[in-house]
Motif scaffolding. Structure first.
Motif, PDB file in Angstrom:
ATOM      1  N   ASP A 142      -0.027  -4.555  -3.627  1.00 57.16           N
ATOM      2  CA  ASP A 142      -0.770  -3.302  -3.736  1.00 57.16           C
ATOM      3  C   ASP A 142      -1.965  -3.437  -4.669  1.00 57.16           C
ATOM      4  O   ASP A 142      -3.058  -2.925  -4.384  1.00 57.16           O
ATOM      5  CB  ASP A 142       0.148  -2.191  -4.261  1.00 57.16           C
ATOM      6  N   GLY A 172       5.832  -6.043  -3.855  1.00 60.50           N
ATOM      7  CA  GLY A 172       4.975  -5.002  -3.300  1.00 60.50           C
ATOM      8  C   GLY A 172       3.904  -4.534  -4.263  1.00 60.50           C
ATOM      9  O   GLY A 172       2.774  -4.223  -3.851  1.00 60.50           O
ATOM     10  N   PRO A 228       5.304  -1.516  -0.663  1.00 59.36           N
ATOM     11  CA  PRO A 228       5.139  -2.611   0.299  1.00 59.36           C
ATOM     12  C   PRO A 228       6.243  -3.661   0.277  1.00 59.36           C
ATOM     13  O   PRO A 228       6.310  -4.482   1.181  1.00 59.36           O
ATOM     14  CB  PRO A 228       3.804  -3.246  -0.115  1.00 59.36           C
ATOM     15  N   ALA A 240       3.099  -6.185   4.897  1.00 58.66           N
ATOM     16  CA  ALA A 240       2.241  -6.136   3.719  1.00 58.66           C
ATOM     17  C   ALA A 240       1.480  -7.444   3.527  1.00 58.66           C
ATOM     18  O   ALA A 240       0.286  -7.444   3.195  1.00 58.66           O
ATOM     19  CB  ALA A 240       3.083  -5.820   2.481  1.00 58.66           C
ATOM     20  N   VAL A 283      -1.781  -0.959   0.049  1.00 64.53           N
ATOM     21  CA  VAL A 283      -1.434  -1.709   1.256  1.00 64.53           C
ATOM     22  C   VAL A 283      -1.070  -0.795   2.412  1.00 64.53           C
ATOM     23  O   VAL A 283      -1.492  -1.018   3.562  1.00 64.53           O
ATOM     24  CB  VAL A 283      -0.275  -2.687   0.959  1.00 64.53           C
TER      25      VAL A 283
END
Length: 372
Positions: free
Chosen positions: A152, A148, A246, A65, A163
């Motif tokens: 994103d 994450g 992610p 990521a 992602v």
């Protein structure tokens, strides 16, 4: 390189360390040197584990990521020193840079609002409203789950896609990597079943687990917010595989991870020179306020901490000081070493209960280091 000791360590994991199914892949200077796979995809031994077996590898996803977001920054004329607010005007700290966000310095590891992991809009709103867990500039602390969502949102604002989709289009497909952040249904029959690790007294006595088991502690809150997908059994469900988170939702093969890190160290051409430099350059080092141990980060990747004597405190990322990668909960692990040209990936389904690579993985890393 003589990799016989590494093969022996791989077999020893099955003989004496409770390995069920696992894959191990090593590349060097653009070529695959070793690929090992063995065991079973489930305890009932219905499906043999092979090189094509996939498994959820939790936080090893973070490296994939981070590379995706760094590539998007570069393509848009931005870099780690730019303010996050240039892209995300409602971000909770208008003085934070992308470098600080990617290296776990922004103090957004734990959320005060109770939001669910599948409610994306609510998580973003909670992040925007969150009072930082510590002031910017006051060190760093691993963001196990919120990380994450932060990445994103940057990808959505820059590219209009999350992602996982950008990673497949810009990195995985061009390089031919069997890696996904959001696994399509047609691959679900290749996913092995995960089994939780057992707690031993040594782990219970560690500073991390003492804090993790302390109700309301930063460590506990960081690993439980946003809520959902807490148990291993939840990660064995297709909903988790499709989720595309992610921070912890990646699935794929060991070969895919090892080849990714060949590209990440420049042994296979793919990333721009600035992105290669951002991935391997230290940003922050010191005592981690969430992992409760010394850690060292570049923009999105872990590195081995360096002690006051100039020597590595741990050896999870190869011999070189600029080696980088990322572990995943339970023991999955992958890294690349720009100095040696090596990359390494290990995935398994019988998890260890360790926040950093456990005995099965470190035995492999020791054997690899001895072979160089």
């Amino acid at each position: 390189m003589d990799l016989d000791a590494l093969k022996d360590a791989f077999e020893e994991n099955f003989q004496s360390r409770g390995e069920l199914g696992a894959s191990l892949v090593v590349w060097k200077d653009g070529e695959e040197l070793l690929s090992l796979a063995g065991g079973w995809m489930e305890r009932e031994r219905h499906r043999e584990w092979g090189e094509a077996t996939m498994v959820p590898f939790y936080s090893a996803t973070k490296g994939l990521a981070a590379a995706t977001v760094l590539s998007l920054l570069s393509e848009n004329g931005l870099g780690p020193d730019d303010l996050v607010s240039r892209v995300w005007p409602t971000f909770s700290n208008n003085s934070a840079t992308f470098s600080e966000l990617l290296s776990h310095q922004c103090g957004l590891a734990a959320l005060d609002q109770a939001v669910g992991v599948f409610d994306y809009d609510s998580v973003i709103a909670a992040l925007e409203a969150q009072e930082p867990n510590w002031p910017l500039g006051d060190g760093h602390g691993y963001h196990p789950r919120t990380y994450g969502f932060l990445l994103d949102q940057i990808a959505l604002l820059l590219e209009g896609k999350k992602v996982g989709q950008v990673f497949r289009e810009r990195i995985a497909e061009p390089l031919g990597l069997e890696l996904w952040i959001g696994l399509p249904d047609e691959y679900h029959d290749r996913v092995a079943t995960l089994y939780p690790g057992k707690m031993d007294k040594k782990e219970l006595d560690s500073g991390f687990y003492k804090e993790f088991n302390q109700r309301g502690s930063l460590v506990q809150r960081a690993f439980t917010s946003p809520r959902g997908l807490q148990g291993v059994q939840e990660m064995n469900k297709p909903e988790a595989w499709r989720s595309g988170l992610p921070a912890m939702g990646g699935l794929g093969t060991a070969r895919g991870l090892a080849k990714f890190y060949q590209a990440a160290i420049g042994a296979i051409p793919h990333f721009s020179e600035d992105v290669l430099d951002w991935m391997r350059t230290e940003v922050i080092a010191g005592d981690d306020q969430v992992l409760m141990a010394p850690t060292r980060f570049s923009c999105g990747f872990q590195m081995d901490p360096i002690g006051k004597d100039g020597r590595k405190v741990r050896h999870n990322y190869g011999k070189g000081d600029s080696a980088f990668g990322h572990p995943g909960a339970g023991g999955s692990h992958a890294f690349g070493d720009p100095e040696s040209g090596l990359s390494f990936a290990y995935i398994m389904n019988q998890m260890d209960l360790s926040v950093l690579p456990g005995a099965k993985c470190t035995s492999l890393l020791d054997a690899l280091r001895a072979s160089q």
